[in-house]
Design an enzyme around this catalytic site. Structure first.
Site: not given
Length: 547
Positions: A266-268, A270, A366
């Site tokens: 996961l993105d930081r 998120t 996004r």
């Protein structure tokens, strides 16, 4: 911590790429801003977290020259010559050869510990909580790499000044004189000429970026798998300025969950479901399910404006504009992509939207929301005027080229705006220059104005006064130990040559730690997991049981 690997995959919210803190593209702004034509340093690879100097070669070995093709007769002659040379090598001095082999074996032994880490790595430092943040006491860390082919016969100081711009030339010269920058574990003069197979090591004083103090909750665990609810702001594994402030380190140090295999990422910024394999077999099994699109994923996000009624499907292709800073956009030359959206509630003028990505492209949710004209409300990247007056709606980025877009993204977020420095906090003009010229290897914290959520006033972190004792007692934390509930000056380390020890950084505020995107549900073959929803997604008007 990212001249470097020519092509760099970036961390995604669906786990089909490598480890980069991409949701904040300005992490690597310093070297890119001062030298836009440079390739940048991509050294936060998951496969080599302790190597900071391997720009091109994956294994850090010296670059090999490429010879033209040879005929069969030439090949036979060459083979005979090699046999003769081999005999000569055996008769040559064995001391140097043995030393080189020993050094290389020691370095290779480090690789055998991946993807896990040794207890020595976990015990480098410890955590403390302050202002709602998890912070890491600064610590000393050694970066290593074997000499590149192009460095051979060059002076070591010249190589560092040219290729590693994390510090000014004077700092590398001091490191050589102090024995912090060594070759084959030995101190060398600044005019030392690098040789083939030299092992370079540099001891640095690391200052990690704060993350939220919210705990990582374990959703499910058995002998094969660990499922957690990741808070926003914490990266999955070491990358860039993050090492101990990562999910894998926190789980190891506070839950004794070591040697976990990353299944997806996961993105930081998120939050939400994150799966780890406790065995290689289980990790491969779930990775295959994700890769073959057998896993149904549901995300919840909060977007600007009133999202349309019914199910909205977006099939726009997505292309990576830049791997170096992790930016994507809708483009006909991109990869096939599909996401479905459905508005399930409202919070003020914003909409709560259920997202179902049917493919797993970088930043897919996004970018598709940006294209539809309903970007995530607090997305620091895709909800920005740098994409043009329409913020990228309908693919309109204001008529500029992709190269100009990248340049604009970098230039509008310069060091003054994002370091969070105040004029009277800068020790000297020299320190300011050092910070401004810092490369991606040791780039300062990426935060905007620090805001205390209760007082709405700037919060200044403690100043770690440099001491003359650069080898002060290091605070360590082993498994099951609780982080300190406040800063303990006795547990910190300092380095009189470290520029960051002389600067006060503002703490990131709440808005810097959260993006309104949450991985809510994952369902695969024979398994299904779900997390609780974050506060921003909770609304009495939303009946999630009927979603």
């Amino acid at each position: 911590m990212e001249s470097s690997k020519l092509l760099r995959n970036a961390q995604t919210q669906h786990g089909d790429a490598s480890s980069v803190d991409v949701e904040n593209i300005f992490l690597h702004r310093h070297m890119l801003y001062t030298n836009p034509t440079s390739d940048g340093n991509l050294h936060d690879r998951e496969d080599s977290p302790e190597c900071v100097w391997c720009p091109d070669d994956k294994d850090g070995s010296p670059a090999e020259s490429k010879d033209p093709p040879i005929s069969i007769s030439e090949e036979k002659s060459e083979t005979q010559s090699k046999e003769v040379l081999s005999e000569k090598r055996k008769a040559s001095s064995t001391d140097d050869e043995g030393h080189v082999k020993k050094v290389k074996l020691e370095a290779n032994s480090l690789k055998t510990k991946r993807p896990g880490f040794s207890d020595e790595r976990y015990d480098e430092t410890s955590y403390y909580f302050e202002n709602g943040l998890r912070k890491v006491y600064p610590y000393f860390f050694t970066f290593t790499t074997f000499a590149k082919g192009r460095w051979v016969d060059e002076k070591i100081l010249d190589v560092f000044v040219r290729e590693f711009r994390a510090a000014p030339p004077e700092e590398y010269e001091r490191s050589l004189e102090a024995g912090k920058l060594t070759v084959n574990s030995e101190k060398v003069p600044k005019d030392y000429k690098i040789k083939h197979n030299d092992l370079l090591a540099n001891v640095v004083h690391r200052h990690e970026v704060p993350v939220t103090s919210q705990p990582i909750k374990i959703v499910y665990m058995d002998k094969d798998i660990v499922v957690v609810n990741k808070p926003a702001s914490i990266p999955v594994h070491p990358c860039g300025r993050y090492r101990h402030n990562t999910v894998v380190f926190i789980l190891a140090k506070e839950h004794n969950l070591k040697n976990l295999r990353t299944i997806h990422r996961l993105d930081r910024l998120t939050s939400g479901l994150l799966l780890f394999g406790r065995t290689a077999e289980k990790a491969r099994e779930l990775e295959l399910q994700i890769r073959t699109r057998q896993v149904q994923k549901e995300y919840v996000c909060r977007v600007e404006g009133r999202f349309p009624d019914g199910i909205v499907e977006c099939n726009e292709k997505i292309d990576v504009v830049s791997y170096k800073i992790g930016v994507c956009k809708v483009s006909p030359k991109g990869k096939d992509c599909k996401t479905t959206f459905k508005r399930i509630g409202e919070v003020g003028s914003d909409s709560i939207v259920l997202c179902k990505p049917l493919t797993g492209r970088m930043h897919q949710i996004r970018v598709h929301l940006q294209f539809l004209g309903y970007p995530i409300s607090n997305d620091p990247l895709y909800n920005h005027e740098v994409f043009g007056p329409l913020k990228g709606r309908g693919g309109d980025i204001g008529g500029i080229t992709e190269e100009q877009l990248i340049s604009n993204l970098i230039s509008i977020h310069n060091a003054e705006n994002w370091l969070g420095l105040e004029g009277d906090q800068i020790v000297s003009g020299e320190i300011k220059d050092v910070a401004a010229s810092t490369s991606v290897v040791e780039a300062p914290s990426v935060v905007q104005a620090p805001i205390n959520s209760e007082t709405e006033k700037p919060v200044i972190s403690k100043n770690l006064e440099p001491s003359n004792d650069a080898t002060a007692q290091i605070a360590t934390q082993t498994c099951y130990e609780e982080p300190d509930r406040s800063f303990d000056s006795k547990k910190t380390t300092s380095d009189p040559q470290c520029s960051e020890c002389k600067i006060n950084y503002r703490d990131p505020g709440t808005k810097d730690l959260i993006m309104y995107l949450h991985a809510w549900k994952y369902k695969g073959v024979g398994w299904e997991y779900e997390t609780e929803l974050p506060e921003w997604a909770c609304n009495s008007n939303i009946d999630y049981d009927k979603v």
